[in-house]
Each structure stands twice: as C-alpha cells, then as structure tokens.
Design a protein around this motif. Structure first.
Motif, PDB file in Angstrom:
ATOM      1  N   TYR A  26       0.849  -1.188   0.000  1.00 41.42           N
ATOM      2  CA  TYR A  26       0.000   0.000   0.000  1.00 41.42           C
ATOM      3  C   TYR A  26       0.884   1.237   0.000  1.00 41.42           C
ATOM      4  CZ  TYR A  26      -2.959   3.786   1.406  1.00 41.42           C
ATOM      5  OH  TYR A  26      -3.600   4.995   1.443  1.00 41.42           O
ATOM      6  N   SER A  27       0.477   2.238  -0.773  1.00 41.84           N
ATOM      7  CA  SER A  27       1.145   3.544  -0.752  1.00 41.84           C
ATOM      8  C   SER A  27       0.145   4.574  -1.260  1.00 41.84           C
ATOM      9  CB  SER A  27       2.389   3.535  -1.636  1.00 41.84           C
ATOM     10  OG  SER A  27       2.028   3.444  -2.999  1.00 41.84           O
ATOM     11  N   ASP A  28       0.511   5.846  -1.227  1.00 40.38           N
ATOM     12  CA  ASP A  28      -0.377   6.881  -1.747  1.00 40.38           C
ATOM     13  C   ASP A  28      -0.533   6.762  -3.256  1.00 40.38           C
ATOM     14  OD1 ASP A  28      -1.031   8.017   0.684  1.00 40.38           O
ATOM     15  OD2 ASP A  28       0.673   9.381   0.656  1.00 40.38           O
ATOM     16  N   VAL A  29       0.462   6.166  -3.916  1.00 44.43           N
ATOM     17  CA  VAL A  29       0.395   5.974  -5.366  1.00 44.43           C
ATOM     18  C   VAL A  29      -0.528   4.800  -5.699  1.00 44.43           C
ATOM     19  CG1 VAL A  29       1.744   5.461  -7.432  1.00 44.43           C
ATOM     20  CG2 VAL A  29       2.710   6.915  -5.651  1.00 44.43           C
ATOM     21  N   MET A  30      -0.437   3.733  -4.926  1.00 41.42           N
ATOM     22  CA  MET A  30      -1.285   2.554  -5.112  1.00 41.42           C
ATOM     23  C   MET A  30      -2.413   2.618  -4.074  1.00 41.42           C
ATOM     24  SD  MET A  30       0.033   0.986  -7.638  1.00 41.42           S
ATOM     25  CE  MET A  30      -0.873  -0.539  -7.583  1.00 41.42           C
ATOM     26  N   PRO A  31      -3.660   2.829  -4.492  1.00 42.65           N
ATOM     27  CA  PRO A  31      -4.745   3.037  -3.525  1.00 42.65           C
ATOM     28  C   PRO A  31      -5.185   1.795  -2.755  1.00 42.65           C
ATOM     29  CG  PRO A  31      -5.608   3.028  -5.752  1.00 42.65           C
ATOM     30  CD  PRO A  31      -4.111   2.943  -5.866  1.00 42.65           C
ATOM     31  N   LYS A  32      -4.624   0.650  -3.081  1.00 43.41           N
ATOM     32  CA  LYS A  32      -4.917  -0.544  -2.286  1.00 43.41           C
ATOM     33  C   LYS A  32      -3.701  -1.449  -2.298  1.00 43.41           C
ATOM     34  CE  LYS A  32      -7.553  -2.406  -6.125  1.00 43.41           C
ATOM     35  NZ  LYS A  32      -8.841  -2.937  -6.552  1.00 43.41           N
ATOM     36  N   GLY A  33      -3.498  -2.130  -1.171  1.00 44.83           N
ATOM     37  CA  GLY A  33      -2.353  -3.018  -1.072  1.00 44.83           C
ATOM     38  C   GLY A  33      -2.191  -3.528   0.349  1.00 44.83           C
ATOM     39  N   PHE A  34      -1.042  -4.111   0.624  1.00 42.41           N
ATOM     40  CA  PHE A  34      -0.792  -4.757   1.906  1.00 42.41           C
ATOM     41  C   PHE A  34       0.303  -4.036   2.681  1.00 42.41           C
ATOM     42  CE2 PHE A  34      -2.586  -7.950  -0.852  1.00 42.41           C
ATOM     43  CZ  PHE A  34      -3.517  -8.562  -0.037  1.00 42.41           C
ATOM     44  N   ASP A  35       0.130  -3.982   3.985  1.00 41.81           N
ATOM     45  CA  ASP A  35       1.153  -3.471   4.895  1.00 41.81           C
ATOM     46  C   ASP A  35       1.532  -4.644   5.802  1.00 41.81           C
ATOM     47  OD1 ASP A  35       2.849  -1.930   6.376  1.00 41.81           O
ATOM     48  OD2 ASP A  35       1.287  -0.717   7.326  1.00 41.81           O
ATOM     49  N   ILE A  36       2.712  -5.202   5.576  1.00 39.99           N
ATOM     50  CA  ILE A  36       3.166  -6.371   6.335  1.00 39.99           C
ATOM     51  C   ILE A  36       3.943  -5.905   7.559  1.00 39.99           C
ATOM     52  CG2 ILE A  36       4.500  -8.512   6.241  1.00 39.99           C
ATOM     53  CD1 ILE A  36       2.073  -8.456   4.358  1.00 39.99           C
TER      54      ILE A  36
END
Length: 74
Positions: A26-36
């Motif tokens: 996940y990042s501000d560039v990618m609006p969805k993702g994982f934070d491990i």
C-alpha cells in the motif's frame, strides 16, 4: 476498531505468499495493497488497506459552494 482474522490453507509455502503480498504494498500511489508488519516461519502479520476518496459539495448559509474531500483507509 474492526478486526478480521483469516486462517487459510494454500497450495504454496508461506514464503511464496509473503513475496506475493510484499509485491503489492500500500502507498499513496497505489490506492490498495498490503502493509506487512511481521513475517516468520509460522505466520504473516499484516493488513490489507484500501483508500477511499469521496468529494462532497457543501453549500454554506450564504450560498457559497465548497468541495470537501474525505479520505478513509479501510
């Protein structure tokens, strides 16, 4: 706070799953993702984040119009 626990059996080893999740952070560039948060031989600890942006139009008592952007991360 809402929490979901997930326990699954997959046809891949945990390291492969970790690499797949890590490849979609996940990042501000990618609006969805994982934070491990943590990875070990026995478990992966993290969360899935999805950014939701809503724009609302607010009209003041004087007739002025303002747009308000509301950002939530689920």
């Amino acid at each position: 706070m809402k929490t979901k626990w997930l326990e699954v059996e997959l046809p891949i080893i945990l390291v492969e799953l970790y690499e797949l999740l890590k490849s979609s952070p996940y990042s501000d560039v990618m609006p969805k993702g994982f934070d491990i948060f943590e990875f070990s031989k026995e478990k992966i600890d993290g969360k899935y984040i999805e950014k939701n942006v809503q724009v609302e139009l607010v009209v003041t008592p004087f007739g002025d119009k303002n747009e308000i952007e509301i950002t939530t991360r689920l």
